[in-house]
Scaffold this active site. Structure first.
Site, PDB file in Angstrom:
ATOM      1  N   CYS A  83       1.010   5.276  -6.395  1.00 14.87           N
ATOM      2  CA  CYS A  83      -0.156   4.902  -5.588  1.00 14.87           C
ATOM      3  C   CYS A  83      -0.315   5.847  -4.396  1.00 14.87           C
ATOM      4  O   CYS A  83       0.543   5.901  -3.507  1.00 14.87           O
ATOM      5  CB  CYS A  83      -0.010   3.463  -5.111  1.00 14.87           C
ATOM      6  SG  CYS A  83      -1.248   2.970  -3.899  1.00 14.87           S
ATOM      7  N   CYS A 109      -0.412   4.118  -1.027  1.00 19.91           N
ATOM      8  CA  CYS A 109       0.908   3.689  -0.552  1.00 19.91           C
ATOM      9  C   CYS A 109       1.622   4.816   0.192  1.00 19.91           C
ATOM     10  O   CYS A 109       2.273   4.579   1.215  1.00 19.91           O
ATOM     11  CB  CYS A 109       1.757   3.203  -1.719  1.00 19.91           C
ATOM     12  SG  CYS A 109       1.067   1.770  -2.592  1.00 19.91           S
TER      13      CYS A 109
END
Length: 435
Positions: A46, A49
């Site tokens: 991600c 993230c």
């Protein structure tokens, strides 16, 4: 030399700060034993993230320095898939606060200050007591919107505490006696629930406003304010439409200022008329709106959103005066202005495609090398499988069946060579003897 020292110093700070965030595993649920935990659920692939990681370490360090009882952790859901299913993780990064047997989802801005404010609010008492006039004034100076229960024990108080447990993730809830309220606050009767916002207050009326929980949900936003993507997302939980002035705050034009002024004036003067139908505000920039409608919204412009079904309404003519704006809002309510967008089957497919495209673009902008690897790996595997299939040489292990005859061979001139039958050799020998 200075650059090396600066880089080394940043590395040391990063290591120290990351020490306040614990990496969690599958044993988290059984080991936390009722402790307060603020947890980020993430995935290594991600891009968001990775961008958010330094902020999360700052949150851990800040809460530690404040002496907060809340522990901060993070969990890789690709490695601990059972925990992802247990806590119903659907997107990344997901932030949850665990308090006793309850868990609360954080849906606000991904900033250090916003997350810490949320943590302090939710980790504390669901309803805080205001014991003096000074404390009441202090709270009002710090918060734009609060709910207050006024009175003693009652059935209304039980309903208030129940609603506070549900909406503590959004705002603060207090209780107070009638004596500590400002003199400007006049009450017909107690117990009562009041919301203080917009420089004034509004009282809950069971006969006019319905059940308390629904009233709190409708009143938990200021009447008019700057709306961002996070607060707009939360408005999907309401039954209200959202009337927005989409403007450019960095380069405000006269038309932008006029749209904002009209929207604010209308929200104040017609609050009682539209309080059950509309939430008013303005938004800086059109990026989020463009993603919602999968198109381009002009700046400045007026738009009405139905966040429950991802629909929207656009005025059919120019909005020049507040009367024009009133006509547009009324035409939305009476159905004479057509609903655009929505969450129909084809629209959902189109929206998912748009989101996938936007995610890929964001990934390549944030981490191009990693994104090339992630996208290129499956493509490379498919290409290799196709190439291996097309270039494979079949093995000739087949044996001719017994009694089968091979096709006659051709000579250099394309004529069939003589076929040798079993008796042909003997005839040739006899013919030679006769000669």
């Amino acid at each position: 030399m200075r650059n090396l020292i600066f880089t080394a110093l940043l590395s040391v700070i990063a290591v120290v700060v990351s020490g306040y965030v614990e990496e969690l595993d599958d044993k988290f649920k059984e080991n936390r034993q009722g402790e307060l935990w603020l947890v980020e659920f993430y995935a290594p692939w991600c891009a968001y993230c990775h961008t958010f990681e330094p902020i999360w370490y700052e949150v851990g360090a800040e809460l530690k320095s404040l002496g907060s009882p809340v522990n901060v952790g993070k969990m890789d859901t690709t490695e601990h898939t059972s925990m992802a299913s247990e806590f119903n993780i659907r997107g990344y990064p997901t932030i949850k606060l665990f308090k006793g047997d309850l868990s609360f989802d954080y849906k606000g801005p991904r900033t250090k200050d916003a997350i810490i404010e949320y943590t302090n609010r939710v980790s504390g008492p669901v309803v805080r007591t205001l014991s003096s006039v000074q404390l009441f004034q202090h709270v009002m100076s710090r918060h734009d919107l609060i709910f207050v229960y006024i009175g003693g024990e009652s059935l209304l108080k039980k309903e208030y505490y129940k609603a506070a447990t549900e909406y503590i993730v959004h705002t603060y809830f207090f209780s107070a006696s009638e004596e500590i309220l400002p003199k400007a606050v006049t009450l017909q009767d107690v117990p009562v629930v009041a919301v203080f916002k917009d420089g004034t207050y509004y009282l809950y009326n069971e006969f006019l406003d319905g059940d308390l929980s629904s009233w709190i949900n409708r009143e938990r936003f200021p009447t008019y304010f700057q709306i961002d993507s996070f607060s707009l997302y939360q408005m999907g939980e309401q039954s209200k439409l959202v009337a927005l002035a989409v403007v450019d705050e960095k380069n405000p034009s006269e038309e932008s200022i006029r749209y904002k002024t009209m929207m604010e004036r209308l929200s104040t003067e017609y609050r009682d008329h539209y309080k059950s139908d509309y939430q008013f505000g303005y938004m800086d920039g059109n990026e989020y709106i463009n993603g919602l409608i999968m198109g381009e919204v002009a700046i400045p412009s007026i738009i009405v959103l139905n966040m429950t079904i991802d629909g929207y309404y656009l005025p059919e003519s120019e909005i020049e005066t507040i009367e024009d704006l009133l006509r547009f809002l009324n035409s939305v309510l009476d159905g004479s202005t057509s609903l655009l967008g929505g969450n129909g089957f084809l629209q959902c497919i189109r929206r998912n495609f748009f989101k996938a495209k936007s995610t890929l673009v964001s990934m390549f902008q944030t981490a191009p090398i990693f994104s090339c690897f992630v996208c290129g790996l499956p493509v490379g595997i498919v290409v290799m499988v196709i190439w291996a299939t097309c270039t494979a040489v079949p093995t000739n292990d087949e044996k001719p069946e017994e009694g089968a005859t091979a096709s006659p061979a051709l000579d250099a001139h394309g004529k069939k060579a003589a076929e040798l039958q079993p008796g042909s050799t003997e005839k040739t020998s006899e013919a030679k003897k006769e000669d």
